[in-house]
Design an enzyme around this catalytic site. Structure first.
Site, PDB file in Angstrom:
ATOM      1  N   HIS A 123       7.838   2.849  -0.673  1.00 24.82           N
ATOM      2  CA  HIS A 123       8.851   3.594  -1.430  1.00 24.82           C
ATOM      3  C   HIS A 123      10.026   2.663  -1.725  1.00 24.82           C
ATOM      4  O   HIS A 123      10.638   2.129  -0.799  1.00 24.82           O
ATOM      5  CB  HIS A 123       9.311   4.819  -0.643  1.00 24.82           C
ATOM      6  CG  HIS A 123       8.211   5.820  -0.431  1.00 24.82           C
ATOM      7  ND1 HIS A 123       8.396   7.008   0.218  1.00 24.82           N
ATOM      8  CD2 HIS A 123       6.907   5.805  -0.799  1.00 24.82           C
ATOM      9  CE1 HIS A 123       7.252   7.695   0.244  1.00 24.82           C
ATOM     10  NE2 HIS A 123       6.327   6.966  -0.361  1.00 24.82           N
ATOM     11  N   GLN A 149       2.396   9.140  -0.765  1.00 23.04           N
ATOM     12  CA  GLN A 149       1.265   9.300  -1.701  1.00 23.04           C
ATOM     13  C   GLN A 149       1.550  10.421  -2.727  1.00 23.04           C
ATOM     14  O   GLN A 149       2.675  10.843  -2.854  1.00 23.04           O
ATOM     15  CB  GLN A 149      -0.056   9.552  -0.960  1.00 23.04           C
ATOM     16  CG  GLN A 149      -0.552   8.344  -0.167  1.00 23.04           C
ATOM     17  CD  GLN A 149       0.124   8.190   1.180  1.00 23.04           C
ATOM     18  OE1 GLN A 149       0.202   9.133   1.950  1.00 23.04           O
ATOM     19  NE2 GLN A 149       0.618   7.011   1.482  1.00 23.04           N
ATOM     20  N   ARG A 164      -0.899  -5.197  -5.456  1.00 22.50           N
ATOM     21  CA  ARG A 164      -1.991  -5.118  -6.437  1.00 22.50           C
ATOM     22  C   ARG A 164      -1.481  -4.582  -7.777  1.00 22.50           C
ATOM     23  O   ARG A 164      -0.614  -3.702  -7.800  1.00 22.50           O
ATOM     24  CB  ARG A 164      -3.091  -4.160  -5.936  1.00 22.50           C
ATOM     25  CG  ARG A 164      -3.851  -4.683  -4.754  1.00 22.50           C
ATOM     26  CD  ARG A 164      -4.881  -3.670  -4.288  1.00 22.50           C
ATOM     27  NE  ARG A 164      -4.264  -2.495  -3.679  1.00 22.50           N
ATOM     28  CZ  ARG A 164      -4.941  -1.446  -3.238  1.00 22.50           C
ATOM     29  NH1 ARG A 164      -6.258  -1.404  -3.371  1.00 22.50           N
ATOM     30  NH2 ARG A 164      -4.324  -0.429  -2.682  1.00 22.50           N
ATOM     31  N   PRO A 165      -2.017  -5.090  -8.897  1.00 18.74           N
ATOM     32  CA  PRO A 165      -1.627  -4.508 -10.178  1.00 18.74           C
ATOM     33  C   PRO A 165      -2.050  -3.046 -10.207  1.00 18.74           C
ATOM     34  O   PRO A 165      -3.159  -2.709  -9.795  1.00 18.74           O
ATOM     35  CB  PRO A 165      -2.414  -5.318 -11.219  1.00 18.74           C
ATOM     36  CG  PRO A 165      -3.322  -6.226 -10.484  1.00 18.74           C
ATOM     37  CD  PRO A 165      -2.988  -6.186  -9.026  1.00 18.74           C
ATOM     38  N   THR A 212       0.883  -3.444  -1.374  1.00 15.38           N
ATOM     39  CA  THR A 212      -0.151  -4.485  -1.401  1.00 15.38           C
ATOM     40  C   THR A 212       0.047  -5.502  -2.525  1.00 15.38           C
ATOM     41  O   THR A 212      -0.652  -6.507  -2.565  1.00 15.38           O
ATOM     42  CB  THR A 212      -1.538  -3.847  -1.587  1.00 15.38           C
ATOM     43  OG1 THR A 212      -1.530  -3.093  -2.807  1.00 15.38           O
ATOM     44  CG2 THR A 212      -1.878  -2.906  -0.435  1.00 15.38           C
ATOM     45  N   GLY A 214       7.845   7.348  -7.922  1.00 18.25           N
ATOM     46  CA  GLY A 214       9.283   7.080  -7.837  1.00 18.25           C
ATOM     47  C   GLY A 214       9.952   7.991  -6.815  1.00 18.25           C
ATOM     48  O   GLY A 214      11.151   8.263  -6.903  1.00 18.25           O
TER      49      GLY A 214
HETATM   50  P1  GDP Z   1       7.071   5.833  -4.652  1.00 18.12           P
HETATM   51  O1  GDP Z   1       5.932   5.331  -3.837  1.00 18.12           O
HETATM   52  O2  GDP Z   1       6.790   7.146  -5.280  1.00 18.12           O
HETATM   53  O3  GDP Z   1       8.381   5.829  -3.905  1.00 18.12           O
HETATM   54  O4  GDP Z   1       7.245   4.798  -5.855  1.00 18.12           O
HETATM   55  P2  GDP Z   1       7.214   3.196  -5.736  1.00 18.12           P
HETATM   56  O5  GDP Z   1       8.503   2.728  -5.200  1.00 18.12           O
HETATM   57  O6  GDP Z   1       5.971   2.735  -5.070  1.00 18.12           O
HETATM   58  O7  GDP Z   1       7.024   2.808  -7.266  1.00 18.12           O
HETATM   59  C1  GDP Z   1       7.967   3.126  -8.211  1.00 18.12           C
HETATM   60  C2  GDP Z   1       8.459   1.818  -8.835  1.00 18.12           C
HETATM   61  O8  GDP Z   1       9.173   2.089 -10.008  1.00 18.12           O
HETATM   62  C3  GDP Z   1       9.426   1.059  -7.951  1.00 18.12           C
HETATM   63  O9  GDP Z   1       9.329  -0.299  -8.235  1.00 18.12           O
HETATM   64  C4  GDP Z   1      10.779   1.619  -8.381  1.00 18.12           C
HETATM   65  O10 GDP Z   1      11.829   0.701  -8.138  1.00 18.12           O
HETATM   66  C5  GDP Z   1      10.550   1.773  -9.853  1.00 18.12           C
HETATM   67  N1  GDP Z   1      11.253   2.872 -10.519  1.00 18.12           N
HETATM   68  C6  GDP Z   1      11.532   4.123 -10.069  1.00 18.12           C
HETATM   69  N2  GDP Z   1      12.096   4.854 -11.061  1.00 18.12           N
HETATM   70  C7  GDP Z   1      12.137   4.053 -12.144  1.00 18.12           C
HETATM   71  C8  GDP Z   1      12.584   4.230 -13.493  1.00 18.12           C
HETATM   72  O11 GDP Z   1      13.017   5.305 -13.897  1.00 18.12           O
HETATM   73  N3  GDP Z   1      12.457   3.166 -14.326  1.00 18.12           N
HETATM   74  C9  GDP Z   1      11.953   1.973 -13.915  1.00 18.12           C
HETATM   75  N4  GDP Z   1      11.874   0.977 -14.801  1.00 18.12           N
HETATM   76  N5  GDP Z   1      11.549   1.766 -12.667  1.00 18.12           N
HETATM   77  C10 GDP Z   1      11.623   2.796 -11.806  1.00 18.12           C
HETATM   78  P1  IMO Z   2       3.169   5.928  -2.003  1.00 18.03           P
HETATM   79  O1  IMO Z   2       3.730   6.765  -0.892  1.00 18.03           O
HETATM   80  C1  IMO Z   2      -0.301   4.778  -4.343  1.00 18.03           C
HETATM   81  C2  IMO Z   2      -4.168   4.733  -2.271  1.00 18.03           C
HETATM   82  C3  IMO Z   2      -4.834   3.397  -2.042  1.00 18.03           C
HETATM   83  C4  IMO Z   2      -6.298   3.803  -2.113  1.00 18.03           C
HETATM   84  C5  IMO Z   2      -6.289   5.178  -1.438  1.00 18.03           C
HETATM   85  C6  IMO Z   2      -6.696   5.148   0.022  1.00 18.03           C
HETATM   86  O2  IMO Z   2       3.844   4.624  -2.174  1.00 18.03           O
HETATM   87  O3  IMO Z   2       3.082   6.745  -3.255  1.00 18.03           O
HETATM   88  P2  IMO Z   2      -5.387   4.380   2.218  1.00 18.03           P
HETATM   89  O4  IMO Z   2      -4.860   3.037   2.613  1.00 18.03           O
HETATM   90  O5  IMO Z   2      -4.355   5.435   2.166  1.00 18.03           O
HETATM   91  O6  IMO Z   2      -6.588   4.782   3.001  1.00 18.03           O
HETATM   92  O7  IMO Z   2      -5.928   4.171   0.705  1.00 18.03           O
HETATM   93  O8  IMO Z   2      -4.960   5.663  -1.557  1.00 18.03           O
HETATM   94  N1  IMO Z   2      -2.782   4.840  -1.759  1.00 18.03           N
HETATM   95  C7  IMO Z   2      -1.689   4.848  -2.529  1.00 18.03           C
HETATM   96  N2  IMO Z   2      -1.561   4.695  -3.871  1.00 18.03           N
HETATM   97  N3  IMO Z   2       0.789   5.012  -3.587  1.00 18.03           N
HETATM   98  C8  IMO Z   2       0.672   5.196  -2.263  1.00 18.03           C
HETATM   99  O9  IMO Z   2       1.692   5.597  -1.494  1.00 18.03           O
HETATM  100  C9  IMO Z   2      -0.608   5.068  -1.666  1.00 18.03           C
HETATM  101  N4  IMO Z   2      -1.075   5.169  -0.403  1.00 18.03           N
HETATM  102  C10 IMO Z   2      -2.409   5.037  -0.484  1.00 18.03           C
HETATM  103  O10 IMO Z   2      -4.486   2.468  -3.043  1.00 18.03           O
HETATM  104  O11 IMO Z   2      -6.671   3.988  -3.449  1.00 18.03           O
HETATM  105 MG    MG Z   3       4.772   3.614  -3.667  1.00 20.27          MG
END
Ligand code: GDP
Ligand code: IMO
Ligand code: MG
Length: 403
Positions: free
Chosen positions: A40, A207, A286-287, A284, A14
């Site tokens: 993000h 990451q 992906r789940p 991506t 987050g």
């Molecule tokens: P990051 O890569 O660390 O910026 O995180 P991501 O954006 O990839 O994944 C976080 C996900 O959770 C996103 O879909 C956000 O919109 C969501 N998110 C962040 N904070 C919260 C929260 O407190 N509650 C819920 N339900 N979703 C959140």
């Molecule tokens: P944010 O910034 C979660 C994971 C990939 C894979 C491994 C290597 O959104 O938190 P890469 O393409 O970097 O060579 O993949 O790292 N990975 C992440 N997992 N959040 C990310 O970024 C990621 N960036 C790479 O899924 O397991």
């Molecule tokens: Mg992310």
């Protein structure tokens, strides 16, 4: 005062939401590592913004810096900028020494995954590993090379020899040059100038700690450095300007891609958390694999980053789930440990020792902190020796409590 936001788990904690939330207090937001493997998310009302390369301060009208430690895919940057108001481009500064990602690195990424076979990492296929490797081989152009004469033939020859068709590279370089023209500069110098002038810069990690190339669950990691100690080196600024790190953690754990995951859940409980938390990769789709909160891994991440303050996200998700377990130790061959680093070489073989110190079930988030959440704050503070300074209880910007 400068500040950094770093991920304490396997990414997707987050960070984007926290960076957007805090960006108002800073003059600029800088990405220092990774590339378009990052996703993000910032949610404003019903509109969801996913940032891969553009710093998550974009919606707050801040200066947007992409440092030399970033792997920059100009095609992704172009697409992302096209979704933002035109003036956002004028606020972007891309470091001339940032490593470029071309379509060839993406093909190479796929080839390497094929070679790894059953041990494939499950990369994002964004060419990140190959781009940093090509930088280490000293075969790839950096951003400023797009603006000058660059001899692409060694790079092309390399790709021919590893069986990747290099055609289209020159055309890609010409298109990329048009995109970056006018945005290239010295990000480190800009950060120093801002800081010395009394301004403040927010550093945004991509990451998470456990994906750090050196300190994470190698080889199931990314190819850049995700921890706070790399911020000054990756940006080219003095260490004293890196500011304090704020660690972001979910109140459970997720992981995308392969690799050991001690607290991983399966079955209906995993499905429920995935569904309620919308745990699907922002890059991506992906789940995401889901599991309980892992204090063993978090203690390691807190120590590595020197984190004194943390933000905890996704509290609303576990308010809908009856169970809440926490991993307090790892067990293997009849003995227990709380030492994550010692467990790294056999992380796939450890069994989590779980405790159920609290529950968030039924918490209602308004202006005040619900008692269950307060208990979690106290517990995390005591266990990790940190101060919890932000709670996030929903994806929307406003669903945030500052303590
Ligand atoms: P990051 O890569 O660390 O910026 O995180 P991501 O954006 O990839 O994944 C976080 C996900 O959770 C996103 O879909 C956000 O919109 C969501 N998110 C962040 N904070 C919260 C929260 O407190 N509650 C819920 N339900 N979703 C959140
Ligand atoms: P944010 O910034 C979660 C994971 C990939 C894979 C491994 C290597 O959104 O938190 P890469 O393409 O970097 O060579 O993949 O790292 N990975 C992440 N997992 N959040 C990310 O970024 C990621 N960036 C790479 O899924 O397991
Ligand atoms: Mg992310």
């Amino acid at each position: 005062m400068n500040l950094s936001v770093v991920g304490l788990q396997w990414g997707d904690e987050g960070k984007g939401k926290v960076v957007d939330y805090l960006a108002g207090q800073f003059d600029a937001v800088a990405r220092f590592n990774g590339g378009s493997n990052a996703g993000h998310t910032v949610v404003l009302g019903t509109k969801k913004h996913t940032f891969h390369l553009v710093p998550s301060g974009a919606l707050k009208g801040k200066e947007l810096l992409i440092g030399p430690g970033v792997a920059l895919d100009p095609v992704v940057l172009k697409d992302e900028l096209s979704l933002l108001p035109p003036e956002a481009r004028g606020r972007m500064l891309v470091d001339g020494r940032a490593t470029l990602v071309s379509p060839l690195e993406k093909k190479f990424d796929a080839l390497l995954e094929k070679i790894r076979g059953a041990s494939a990492l499950g990369t994002t296929m964004r060419g990140i590993g190959p781009a940093y490797a090509m930088r280490a081989f000293r075969l790839t152009p950096v951003v400023s090379d797009l603006l000058a004469e660059f001899d692409f033939s060694p790079m092309e020859q390399f790709y021919v020899r590893v069986g990747v068709d290099p055609s289209g590279l020159q055309e890609w370089a010409a298109d990329s040059r048009k995109l970056v023209e006018g945005m290239v500069g010295d990000v480190g110098a800009r950060v120093v100038e801002k800081t010395e002038g009394g301004g403040a810069v927010l550093f945004e990690a991509s990451q998470g700690t456990l994906l750090d190339l050196l300190h994470g669950s190698y080889p199931y990691v990314t190819s850049s450095h995700t921890v706070s100690s790399y911020i000054p080196a990756s940006l080219g600024i003095p260490p004293r300007m890196a500011g304090e790190p704020l660690g972001v953690m979910k109140c459970y754990t997720t992981r995308v891609g392969s690799g050991p995951f001690p607290t991983e859940l399966d079955g209906t409980l995993a499905e429920t958390i995935r569904k309620v938390g919308n745990e699907y990769g922002a890059t991506t789709g992906r789940p995401r694999r889901v599991g309980w909160l892992d204090l063993v891994a978090l203690k390691y991440a807190v120590r590595l980053n020197g984190v004194k303050k943390v933000a905890i996200s996704k509290l609303d998700v576990l308010s809908e789930v009856k169970e809440f377990m926490v991993c307090v130790a790892y067990e293997r061959l009849g003995s227990q440990t709380t030492d994550f680093q010692k467990s790294l070489s056999h992380l796939g073989e450890v069994r989590p020792v779980l405790a159920a110190p609290l529950s968030l079930y039924g918490s209602k988030f308004g202006d005040a902190i619900p008692p269950q959440a307060k208990k979690l704050v106290d517990y995390v503070e005591a266990e990790l020796g940190v101060e919890v300074s932000i709670l996030s209880h929903g994806e929307e910007r406003a669903s945030t409590i500052v303590l």
